[in-house]
Design a protein around this motif. Structure first.
Motif, short mmCIF file in Angstrom:
data_model
loop_
_atom_site.label_atom_id
_atom_site.label_comp_id
_atom_site.label_asym_id
_atom_site.label_seq_id
_atom_site.Cartn_x
_atom_site.Cartn_y
_atom_site.Cartn_z
N GLN A 82 7.61 -4.82 5.24
CA GLN A 82 7.43 -3.51 4.69
C GLN A 82 8.28 -2.61 5.52
O GLN A 82 8.90 -1.52 4.85
CB GLN A 82 5.92 -2.95 5.40
N LEU A 83 8.86 -2.71 6.86
CA LEU A 83 9.56 -1.61 7.52
C LEU A 83 11.09 -1.75 6.96
O LEU A 83 11.75 -0.71 6.78
CB LEU A 83 9.69 -2.03 8.76
N ASP A 84 11.54 -2.91 6.52
CA ASP A 84 12.70 -3.05 5.74
C ASP A 84 13.92 -2.74 6.90
O ASP A 84 14.78 -1.94 6.44
CB ASP A 84 12.90 -2.38 4.63
N ALA A 85 13.90 -3.13 8.32
CA ALA A 85 15.12 -2.63 9.36
C ALA A 85 16.02 -3.01 8.80
O ALA A 85 16.34 -4.42 8.42
CB ALA A 85 14.45 -3.24 10.55
N GLN A 86 17.19 -2.28 8.73
CA GLN A 86 18.61 -2.59 8.49
C GLN A 86 19.57 -2.80 9.80
O GLN A 86 19.43 -1.91 10.54
CB GLN A 86 19.43 -1.71 7.42
N PRO A 87 20.71 -3.27 9.68
CA PRO A 87 21.59 -3.24 10.80
C PRO A 87 21.95 -1.74 10.94
O PRO A 87 22.33 -1.07 10.21
CB PRO A 87 22.84 -4.04 10.14
N ARG A 182 11.45 5.80 7.14
CA ARG A 182 10.43 5.12 6.97
C ARG A 182 9.34 4.73 8.26
O ARG A 182 9.92 4.42 9.23
CB ARG A 182 10.81 3.79 6.33
N LEU A 183 8.23 4.94 8.02
CA LEU A 183 7.07 4.81 9.18
C LEU A 183 6.15 3.87 8.66
O LEU A 183 5.60 3.86 7.26
CB LEU A 183 6.50 6.10 9.56
N THR A 193 -8.89 -0.43 7.64
CA THR A 193 -7.54 -0.17 8.09
C THR A 193 -6.62 -0.83 7.09
O THR A 193 -6.68 -1.98 6.78
CB THR A 193 -7.22 -0.83 9.28
N ARG A 194 -5.30 -0.22 6.83
CA ARG A 194 -4.23 -0.62 6.06
C ARG A 194 -2.93 -0.51 6.85
O ARG A 194 -2.84 0.73 7.41
CB ARG A 194 -4.14 0.11 4.44
N SER A 195 -2.23 -1.38 6.49
CA SER A 195 -0.79 -1.26 7.10
C SER A 195 0.01 -0.49 5.85
O SER A 195 0.38 -0.99 4.81
CB SER A 195 0.07 -2.31 7.43
N VAL A 196 0.46 1.01 6.25
CA VAL A 196 0.91 1.79 5.40
C VAL A 196 2.22 2.17 5.39
O VAL A 196 2.75 2.21 6.51
CB VAL A 196 0.05 3.28 5.12
N GLU A 208 4.67 3.88 0.25
CA GLU A 208 5.36 3.33 -1.05
C GLU A 208 4.70 2.04 -0.97
O GLU A 208 5.25 0.90 -1.23
CB GLU A 208 6.74 3.11 -0.54
N GLY A 209 3.37 1.81 -0.18
CA GLY A 209 2.57 0.48 -0.31
C GLY A 209 1.56 0.26 0.80
O GLY A 209 1.93 1.04 1.80
N MET A 210 0.74 -0.52 0.73
CA MET A 210 -0.25 -0.98 1.82
C MET A 210 -0.85 -2.17 1.92
O MET A 210 -0.86 -2.91 0.63
CB MET A 210 -1.35 0.34 1.95
N GLU A 211 -1.18 -2.68 2.82
CA GLU A 211 -1.80 -3.99 3.05
C GLU A 211 -2.74 -4.03 4.13
O GLU A 211 -2.85 -3.23 5.08
CB GLU A 211 -0.55 -5.04 3.53
N LEU A 212 -3.70 -4.71 3.63
CA LEU A 212 -4.92 -5.00 4.66
C LEU A 212 -4.63 -5.59 6.11
O LEU A 212 -3.76 -6.33 6.06
CB LEU A 212 -5.95 -5.86 3.99
#
Length: 401
Positions: A82-87, A182-183, A193-196, A208-212
């Motif tokens: 979800q975070l999509d961390a980039q260099p 992005r947070l 609770t959802r990881s948002v 931009e999306g959420m997961e349980l």
């Protein structure tokens, strides 16, 4: 086989298992195969370190939940996707934990990026610092800080991730995130609770999306309350903006139950938390009902899950999710029928309303609402269409297209 090779094999087996549950990106998969989780869990066995389960690292003397956990690896992986961390990213992690997640983040941002991980507990930060040093991630910055305030001296950040549960989005974190940043955080509303995934657009955070998911709550936020009905056999767990008349609701359980059944059927192992999520986007008084064994012995209709079923409350009436198992149904995906049980003068109306949410979820089980986080002082006219939930620092707006 020597110990290092055994650990490598166990790590790769765990990642293979995670891939069966989470759609990993190439960078996240490589990080998971690289970082040695066992270094961050010195008291755990090899099997514990490389099993897809949470591991407690600091117990809470004042409550049932631990103060700190090593999160379930598949959940860690899901949130990193979800975070999509980039260099080159500058990342703030709220909740240092074992330091394992910070090590993964360091792999993702590379030598040109920065990772700052913070935790309010000095024992947790010391553990994370030692583990990161032992694992070769001395470049990760570990700080003892209140997670609700962030670490502005090292911001602004291009990405942020919370590894503890949040009931609200602190304004301080919003302000330390760059425009377009992005947070990702476990956000709790109406008892679930959802990881948002949130992106900053001016004063607003857009999902931009959420997961349980489920996480230990962050210290310093206490937005949930419990209303106990007389006799202490039934409890309602709810957000602080909801107020219930315990005596009136207790009287409701003296009336006959009204059962309303939907046509929605599921398998015995299928999750139905999406019904709860959908209800939060339409109803004000959504909460969680806990029914004890004694209440069940007293004849109260068994909720779908006795300790945390979704409920709708209205004045002196309420309704909650129930289920029935059809032993004659040959199709495993249709052996459980979902419905609602209502009590009180308006119990049938509330049960029908909940049954309608069940049916809507059953027709599109993967649908998720749009979610926007606005400042608490945002004018009504500036909010998009949708259902508004007021928090301390923010107003959350939910809607289904």
């Amino acid at each position: 086989m020597n110990n290092a090779l055994e650990m490598d094999d166990l790590r790769n087996q765990l990642v293979d298992e995670i891939k069966s549950k989470v759609s990993l990106t190439g960078p996240v998969e490589r990080a998971l195969r690289t970082v040695r989780r066992e270094v961050h869990l010195p008291g755990a066995t090899a099997a514990e370190a490389y099993t897809d389960q949470a591991v407690s690292i600091k117990e809470n003397p004042n409550g049932p939940l631990p103060l700190s956990l090593a999160s379930v690896p598949s959940t860690v992986a899901m949130m990193l996707v979800q975070l999509d961390a980039q260099p080159g990213d500058r990342i703030l992690e709220i909740g240092a934990g074992t330091g394992y997640n910070a090590a993964l983040l360091s792999e993702l941002v590379g030598p040109d990026g920065e990772v700052t991980t913070i935790d309010i507990d000095p024992g947790v930060t010391l553990h994370a610092r030692d583990a990161l040093n032992n694992a070769g991630y001395e470049q990760v910055r570990v700080m003892e800080r209140d997670g609700l305030k962030g670490a502005p001296e090292h911001g602004p950040y291009t990405k942020m991730i919370g590894t503890v549960g949040f009931w609200d989005v602190p304004r301080a974190l919003h302000e330390q995130l760059v425009e377009g940043g992005r947070l990702v955080l476990p956000l709790r509303w109406r008892g679930q609770t959802r990881s948002v995934v949130l992106t900053r657009r001016g004063d607003t955070l857009i999902s931009e999306g959420m997961e349980l998911c489920g996480f230990v709550p962050i210290i310093g936020q206490d937005g949930e309350r419990t209303t106990t009905l007389p006799g202490d056999t039934i409890r309602l767990h709810h957000d602080q903006d909801l107020r219930f008349d315990a005596d009136a609701l207790n009287d409701a359980f003296a009336t006959p139950v009204a059962e309303v059944w939907s046509e929605t059927r599921i398998g015995r192992q299928e999750s139905f938390d999406g019904i709860w999520l959908r209800a939060t986007a339409f109803e004000d008084a959504v909460c969680r009902i806990e029914v004890t064994d004694q209440a069940l012995k007293n004849g109260v209709r068994r909720p779908a899950i006795p300790f945390r079923s979704v409920a709708l409350v209205g004045g002196d009436s309420l309704a909650y999710l129930i289920l029935a198992i059809d032993e004659q149904e040959a199709d495993p995906a249709r052996q459980v029928q979902l419905g609602a049980a209502g009590y009180g003068p308006d119990g049938t109306t509330l049960a029908k309303k909940l049954a309608a949410h069940i049916a809507a979820w059953g027709a599109d089980r993967d649908a998720a609402p749009s979610l926007a986080v606005h400042p608490i002082d945002a004018a009504d006219g500036d909010l998009p269409d949708g259902h508004v939930i007021a928090k301390e620092d923010s107003r959350i707006v939910l809607s289904y297209a």
